[in-house]
Design an enzyme around this catalytic site. Structure first.
Site, PDB file in Angstrom:
ATOM      1  N   ASP A   7       0.842  -1.195   0.000  1.00 37.42           N
ATOM      2  CA  ASP A   7       0.000   0.000   0.000  1.00 37.42           C
ATOM      3  C   ASP A   7       0.879   1.249   0.000  1.00 37.42           C
ATOM      4  O   ASP A   7       1.604   1.509   0.964  1.00 37.42           O
ATOM      5  CB  ASP A   7      -0.902   0.021   1.238  1.00 37.42           C
ATOM      6  CG  ASP A   7      -2.086  -0.919   1.110  1.00 37.42           C
ATOM      7  OD1 ASP A   7      -2.768  -0.862   0.075  1.00 37.42           O
ATOM      8  OD2 ASP A   7      -2.322  -1.696   2.044  1.00 37.42           O
ATOM      9  N   MET A  51       0.920   5.303  -0.084  1.00 38.43           N
ATOM     10  CA  MET A  51       0.055   6.449   0.186  1.00 38.43           C
ATOM     11  C   MET A  51       0.881   7.732   0.162  1.00 38.43           C
ATOM     12  O   MET A  51       2.019   7.757   0.638  1.00 38.43           O
ATOM     13  CB  MET A  51      -0.624   6.271   1.547  1.00 38.43           C
ATOM     14  CG  MET A  51      -1.419   4.985   1.647  1.00 38.43           C
ATOM     15  SD  MET A  51      -2.433   4.853   3.151  1.00 38.43           S
ATOM     16  CE  MET A  51      -1.187   4.716   4.402  1.00 38.43           C
ATOM     17  N   MET A 106     -12.482  -1.378  -2.704  1.00 38.75           N
ATOM     18  CA  MET A 106     -12.171  -0.919  -1.354  1.00 38.75           C
ATOM     19  C   MET A 106     -13.431  -1.016  -0.506  1.00 38.75           C
ATOM     20  O   MET A 106     -14.453  -0.412  -0.839  1.00 38.75           O
ATOM     21  CB  MET A 106     -11.673   0.520  -1.380  1.00 38.75           C
ATOM     22  CG  MET A 106     -10.312   0.713  -2.035  1.00 38.75           C
ATOM     23  SD  MET A 106      -8.979  -0.196  -1.220  1.00 38.75           S
ATOM     24  CE  MET A 106      -9.014   0.521   0.421  1.00 38.75           C
ATOM     25  N   GLY A 116      -6.661   4.919   3.220  1.00 39.65           N
ATOM     26  CA  GLY A 116      -5.831   5.859   3.941  1.00 39.65           C
ATOM     27  C   GLY A 116      -5.464   5.451   5.346  1.00 39.65           C
ATOM     28  O   GLY A 116      -4.493   5.942   5.906  1.00 39.65           O
ATOM     29  N   PHE A 117      -6.217   4.518   5.934  1.00 38.00           N
ATOM     30  CA  PHE A 117      -5.959   4.081   7.297  1.00 38.00           C
ATOM     31  C   PHE A 117      -6.181   2.578   7.413  1.00 38.00           C
ATOM     32  O   PHE A 117      -7.095   2.049   6.788  1.00 38.00           O
ATOM     33  CB  PHE A 117      -6.907   4.768   8.296  1.00 38.00           C
ATOM     34  CG  PHE A 117      -6.785   6.260   8.346  1.00 38.00           C
ATOM     35  CD1 PHE A 117      -5.841   6.862   9.163  1.00 38.00           C
ATOM     36  CD2 PHE A 117      -7.611   7.061   7.574  1.00 38.00           C
ATOM     37  CE1 PHE A 117      -5.729   8.239   9.216  1.00 38.00           C
ATOM     38  CE2 PHE A 117      -7.508   8.441   7.624  1.00 38.00           C
ATOM     39  CZ  PHE A 117      -6.559   9.033   8.448  1.00 38.00           C
ATOM     40  N   GLY A 118      -5.381   1.922   8.237  1.00 40.95           N
ATOM     41  CA  GLY A 118      -5.632   0.533   8.563  1.00 40.95           C
ATOM     42  C   GLY A 118      -6.610   0.436   9.723  1.00 40.95           C
ATOM     43  O   GLY A 118      -6.907   1.419  10.404  1.00 40.95           O
ATOM     44  N   GLY A 119      -7.127  -0.772   9.955  1.00 44.68           N
ATOM     45  CA  GLY A 119      -7.952  -1.023  11.118  1.00 44.68           C
ATOM     46  C   GLY A 119      -9.376  -0.488  11.061  1.00 44.68           C
ATOM     47  O   GLY A 119     -10.050  -0.402  12.091  1.00 44.68           O
ATOM     48  N   ASP A 175     -10.362  -5.125  -0.313  1.00 45.94           N
ATOM     49  CA  ASP A 175      -9.416  -4.601   0.673  1.00 45.94           C
ATOM     50  C   ASP A 175     -10.157  -3.697   1.649  1.00 45.94           C
ATOM     51  O   ASP A 175     -10.785  -2.722   1.241  1.00 45.94           O
ATOM     52  CB  ASP A 175      -8.319  -3.807  -0.056  1.00 45.94           C
ATOM     53  CG  ASP A 175      -7.265  -3.234   0.878  1.00 45.94           C
ATOM     54  OD1 ASP A 175      -7.341  -3.452   2.100  1.00 45.94           O
ATOM     55  OD2 ASP A 175      -6.352  -2.555   0.367  1.00 45.94           O
ATOM     56  N   GLY A 176     -10.044  -4.030   2.958  1.00 48.06           N
ATOM     57  CA  GLY A 176     -10.581  -3.143   3.979  1.00 48.06           C
ATOM     58  C   GLY A 176     -11.475  -3.848   4.976  1.00 48.06           C
ATOM     59  O   GLY A 176     -12.515  -4.387   4.605  1.00 48.06           O
ATOM     60  N   GLY A 177     -11.053  -3.896   6.229  1.00 48.74           N
ATOM     61  CA  GLY A 177     -11.873  -4.513   7.263  1.00 48.74           C
ATOM     62  C   GLY A 177     -12.050  -6.005   7.092  1.00 48.74           C
ATOM     63  O   GLY A 177     -13.053  -6.570   7.534  1.00 48.74           O
ATOM     64  N   GLY A 179      -4.647  -6.743   6.603  1.00 48.38           N
ATOM     65  CA  GLY A 179      -3.489  -6.251   7.343  1.00 48.38           C
ATOM     66  C   GLY A 179      -3.529  -6.724   8.776  1.00 48.38           C
ATOM     67  O   GLY A 179      -2.879  -7.697   9.159  1.00 48.38           O
ATOM     68  N   THR A 180      -4.357  -6.075   9.579  1.00 47.49           N
ATOM     69  CA  THR A 180      -4.462  -6.400  10.999  1.00 47.49           C
ATOM     70  C   THR A 180      -4.778  -7.875  11.222  1.00 47.49           C
ATOM     71  O   THR A 180      -4.194  -8.529  12.099  1.00 47.49           O
ATOM     72  CB  THR A 180      -5.563  -5.532  11.651  1.00 47.49           C
ATOM     73  OG1 THR A 180      -5.290  -4.158  11.374  1.00 47.49           O
ATOM     74  CG2 THR A 180      -5.615  -5.749  13.148  1.00 47.49           C
TER      75      THR A 180
END
Length: 219
Positions: free
Chosen positions: A36, A38, A138, A143-146, A176-178, A198-199
């Site tokens: 990623d 950014m 997305m 722009g942010f993880g988690g 991608d995302g959550g 990610g997390t």
């Protein structure tokens, strides 16, 4: 149907041990390495550039799945291709001429993908789908993880799955995302065949990575 591919996002890795982290997720069963990027302009945060990616490229032979959250994106395509990207994915809003951007990515020898943010409709693919190798949906705002998964994106994933199947070309449908074991199941049921996490992958340290990846696959 192609088994779901898991692409851990190194944005959630321990940056002090980045090479070791990449090696660990490779050995734990990652299919792709999600990178990623950014710029602090197109999205709120800044991550890293091609020099960091080039430094970790020798650590693994797994494909580098590079998501460029930068605008304008065109001036940076060559640098990321040279740094070892296998697939370069760009937002449809990140440049004035998305077809030209996709053509340039392919000319650099990489697979080309396009990204749709949560507020970007599937209809944006109407005149793009025949040119790309991957579509990334997305399921959070980039722009942010988690962040928490946005459920409305499941309808978009299902709609894009129908578009891909109707076209008859092999195109990866990535989300991608959550992503966690629960949302992963929902995305796969909607038609996704690649998941970025990610997390959910990096939680618990290297000893947990293989189990975390298996859980996302539904194992």
């Amino acid at each position: 149907m192609t088994p779901v591919r898991i692409a851990p996002s190194i944005l959630s890795a321990d940056f002090a041990r980045l090479g070791e982290e990449v090696r660990a997720i490779d050995e734990a069963g990652a299919d792709w390495i999600h990178v990623d990027v950014m710029d602090g302009h197109f999205v709120p945060n800044i991550s890293f550039g091609p020099a960091v990616m080039k430094a970790i490229r020798p650590v693994t032979t797994k494909p580098f799945d590079v998501h460029l959250m930068i605008a304008p994106v065109d001036p940076y395509l060559e640098a990321f291709a040279e740094a070892g990207a296998d697939c370069i994915t760009v937002h449809v809003e990140a440049g004035p001429h998305i077809h030209r951007t996709v053509q340039r990515i392919k000319a650099l020898g990489c697979r080309a993908g396009v990204v749709l943010c949560p507020g970007t409709p599937a209809k944006m693919l109407d005149y793009l789908l025949d040119t790309v190798d991957l579509v990334l949906v997305m399921s959070v705002n980039p722009g942010f993880g988690g962040q928490h998964f946005i459920p409305s994106q499941l309808k978009k994933i299902a709609a894009i799955r129908k578009m891909i199947d109707a076209g008859g070309r092999a195109i990866d449908l990535e989300v991608d995302g959550g992503i966690d074991p629960e949302t992963a199941r929902a995305c796969i049921e909607a038609g996704a065949d690649a998941l970025v996490a990610g997390t959910a992958v990096f939680r618990g340290g290297p000893a947990a990575y293989a189990a975390n990846i298996a859980a996302l696959r539904g194992g």
